[in-house]
Design a protein around this motif. Structure first.
Motif, PDB file in Angstrom:
ATOM      1  N   UNK A 172       0.422 -11.554 -11.998  1.00  0.00           N
ATOM      2  CA  UNK A 172      -0.297 -10.379 -12.499  1.00  0.00           C
ATOM      3  C   UNK A 172      -0.769  -9.444 -11.393  1.00  0.00           C
ATOM      4  N   UNK A 173      -0.393  -9.729 -10.141  1.00  0.00           N
ATOM      5  CA  UNK A 173      -0.811  -8.853  -9.043  1.00  0.00           C
ATOM      6  C   UNK A 173       0.154  -7.681  -8.934  1.00  0.00           C
ATOM      7  N   UNK A 174      -0.259  -6.524  -9.364  1.00  0.00           N
ATOM      8  CA  UNK A 174       0.645  -5.372  -9.323  1.00  0.00           C
ATOM      9  C   UNK A 174       0.686  -4.706  -7.953  1.00  0.00           C
ATOM     10  N   UNK A 175      -0.459  -4.693  -7.249  1.00  0.00           N
ATOM     11  CA  UNK A 175      -0.491  -4.043  -5.935  1.00  0.00           C
ATOM     12  C   UNK A 175      -1.499  -4.767  -5.050  1.00  0.00           C
ATOM     13  N   UNK A 176      -1.064  -5.151  -3.854  1.00  0.00           N
ATOM     14  CA  UNK A 176      -1.901  -5.930  -2.948  1.00  0.00           C
ATOM     15  C   UNK A 176      -2.162  -5.171  -1.656  1.00  0.00           C
ATOM     16  N   UNK A 177      -3.341  -5.427  -1.092  1.00  0.00           N
ATOM     17  CA  UNK A 177      -3.694  -4.895   0.220  1.00  0.00           C
ATOM     18  C   UNK A 177      -3.997  -6.070   1.141  1.00  0.00           C
ATOM     19  N   UNK A 178      -3.265  -6.146   2.262  1.00  0.00           N
ATOM     20  CA  UNK A 178      -3.499  -7.169   3.280  1.00  0.00           C
ATOM     21  C   UNK A 178      -3.598  -6.431   4.614  1.00  0.00           C
ATOM     22  N   UNK A 179      -4.799  -6.352   5.181  1.00  0.00           N
ATOM     23  CA  UNK A 179      -4.980  -5.507   6.354  1.00  0.00           C
ATOM     24  C   UNK A 179      -4.700  -4.062   5.973  1.00  0.00           C
ATOM     25  N   UNK A 180      -3.769  -3.405   6.664  1.00  0.00           N
ATOM     26  CA  UNK A 180      -3.342  -2.051   6.303  1.00  0.00           C
ATOM     27  C   UNK A 180      -2.105  -2.065   5.407  1.00  0.00           C
ATOM     28  N   UNK A 181      -1.573  -3.233   5.149  1.00  0.00           N
ATOM     29  CA  UNK A 181      -0.310  -3.356   4.417  1.00  0.00           C
ATOM     30  C   UNK A 181      -0.554  -3.283   2.909  1.00  0.00           C
ATOM     31  N   UNK A 182       0.219  -2.452   2.241  1.00  0.00           N
ATOM     32  CA  UNK A 182       0.175  -2.372   0.784  1.00  0.00           C
ATOM     33  C   UNK A 182       1.531  -2.816   0.248  1.00  0.00           C
ATOM     34  N   UNK A 183       1.508  -3.787  -0.658  1.00  0.00           N
ATOM     35  CA  UNK A 183       2.716  -4.330  -1.269  1.00  0.00           C
ATOM     36  C   UNK A 183       2.642  -4.146  -2.776  1.00  0.00           C
ATOM     37  N   UNK A 234      -6.581  -7.358  -4.359  1.00  0.00           N
ATOM     38  CA  UNK A 234      -5.889  -6.707  -5.454  1.00  0.00           C
ATOM     39  C   UNK A 234      -6.404  -5.282  -5.552  1.00  0.00           C
ATOM     40  N   UNK A 235      -5.490  -4.319  -5.537  1.00  0.00           N
ATOM     41  CA  UNK A 235      -5.856  -2.908  -5.673  1.00  0.00           C
ATOM     42  C   UNK A 235      -5.861  -2.538  -7.138  1.00  0.00           C
ATOM     43  N   UNK A 236      -6.927  -1.938  -7.588  1.00  0.00           N
ATOM     44  CA  UNK A 236      -7.002  -1.499  -8.980  1.00  0.00           C
ATOM     45  C   UNK A 236      -7.595  -0.104  -9.026  1.00  0.00           C
ATOM     46  N   UNK A 237      -7.289   0.624 -10.108  1.00  0.00           N
ATOM     47  CA  UNK A 237      -7.756   2.007 -10.251  1.00  0.00           C
ATOM     48  C   UNK A 237      -9.245   2.029 -10.579  1.00  0.00           C
TER      49      UNK A 237
END
Length: 342
Positions: free
Chosen positions: A258-269, A339-342
């Protein structure tokens, strides 16, 4: 009309100079009023500009493992940190799936056909790379094959891609270790045209590209999901059975689904799709042996897709998630995963 005159007119002043009034005074007033008008305009513009909504961050885990698989289907290299590039992880000269074993016809050779490939490792140091395997003498080669070596046309899942031949010594070393067919080792170089992920699966973007990976530059798996699978098996399996690039700890079972967009450090996946599983998962990464059943049969019992998604996944079980890169940067073991969310 000049800027000063425009400012005066805007504020309701006449732009005609009063007779007898010194020109320097008039110009000074105009300049001051012009600056004031520009400042007022800037404030008004800033107030009118819509504010960008801040995206909320929720920590969902921690980076527990990072893996690079330099040669497709061969042994992975565990690293403490790596650069996330559009075509996968990079650590020094090690790139994920930038080397490939092919047969005499140029078709990829993987552990699906040659399980002993998982016992071959490739490491880099300074300007050399080393091929290693148990009970076999190491082979040292230049990291960059000579430009005099031929460029070969190869096929990965039916798609054409080039590779620079790594030479006769490498070909003989791999063929001798496998003892089943004549093979060659090729290397993907920066000037070569990558394969399009979208040609493998339509859900990828036109800009998503890979060298010799199946379809995606990033595969993410959680420790919790692996532990859940192992609780159903008689014989435990490792993360390396599934060849993930990033293993996450500290999250719930199958949370990665269910992880649509992840942030790890400066990295967005950004998540693209689940990873379908095949016979490769049944190859023991430590022995190169396979029973061609587990963990695949167990996964089939509870990890098939919803019938509405069969056009995308078919009847193969799902385990782990494919991601594509949105923003590059460095990742390290121990980094928090948000987890990035709006």
């Amino acid at each position: 009309m000049g800027a000063s005159s425009w400012a005066l007119a805007l504020l309701g002043f006449s732009t005609s100079r009063v007779p007898g009034q010194p020109r320097s005074i008039w110009l000074g007033v105009a300049a001051a009023l012009g600056l004031a008008a520009m400042a007022l305009g800037t404030v008004a513009w800033r107030r009118a500009r819509p504010r960008r909504r801040r995206r909320r961050l929720q920590q969902v885990g921690t980076v527990a493992q990072l893996w690079i698989y330099p040669i497709k289907s061969c042994k992975g290299v565990s690293v403490r940190e790596a650069e996330c590039t559009a075509m996968g992880l990079r650590c020094g000269h090690l790139r994920d799936r930038f080397w490939l074993v092919i047969n005499e016809k140029g078709n990829m050779v993987t552990a699906r056909q040659e399980p002993r490939l998982v016992l071959i490792s490739l490491t880099c140091e300074d300007d050399t790379l080393t091929l290693s395997a148990a009970y076999t003498k190491d082979l040292v080669l230049p990291i960059t094959p000579p430009v005099t070596n031929p460029l070969l046309q190869c096929r990965v899942h039916g798609l054409e891609v080039q590779g620079r031949d790594c030479g006769e010594a490498a070909a003989q070393w791999v063929s001798s270790f496998l003892k089943t067919q004549s093979c060659r080792l090729v290397h993907f170089e920066p000037h070569m045209r990558p394969r399009s992920s979208q040609q493998m699966k339509s859900v990828f973007r036109p800009t998503d590209q890979v060298a010799y990976s199946d379809a995606s530059p990033y595969l993410i798996l959680s420790e919790a999901s692996l532990e859940d699978l192992n609780s159903r098996l008689e014989r435990r399996v490792k993360a390396t059975n599934f060849r993930p690039n990033i293993v996450i700890s500290g999250c719930g079972v199958y949370a990665e689904d269910s992880w649509n967009e992840l942030l790890i450090g400066d990295v967005v996946l950004k998540r693209v799709m689940a990873c379908t599983r095949c016979l490769l998962t049944t190859v023991d990464p430590d022995t190169g042996s396979t029973d061609k059943k587990e963990p695949l049969e167990t996964l089939r019992s509870y990890r098939l897709c919803d019938p509405s998604e069969q056009a995308l996944y078919g009847k193969l079980p799902l385990f782990g998630q494919y991601f594509a890169l949105e923003n590059p940067g460095m990742v390290k073991v121990g980094d928090p995963v948000y987890l990035l969310s709006q």
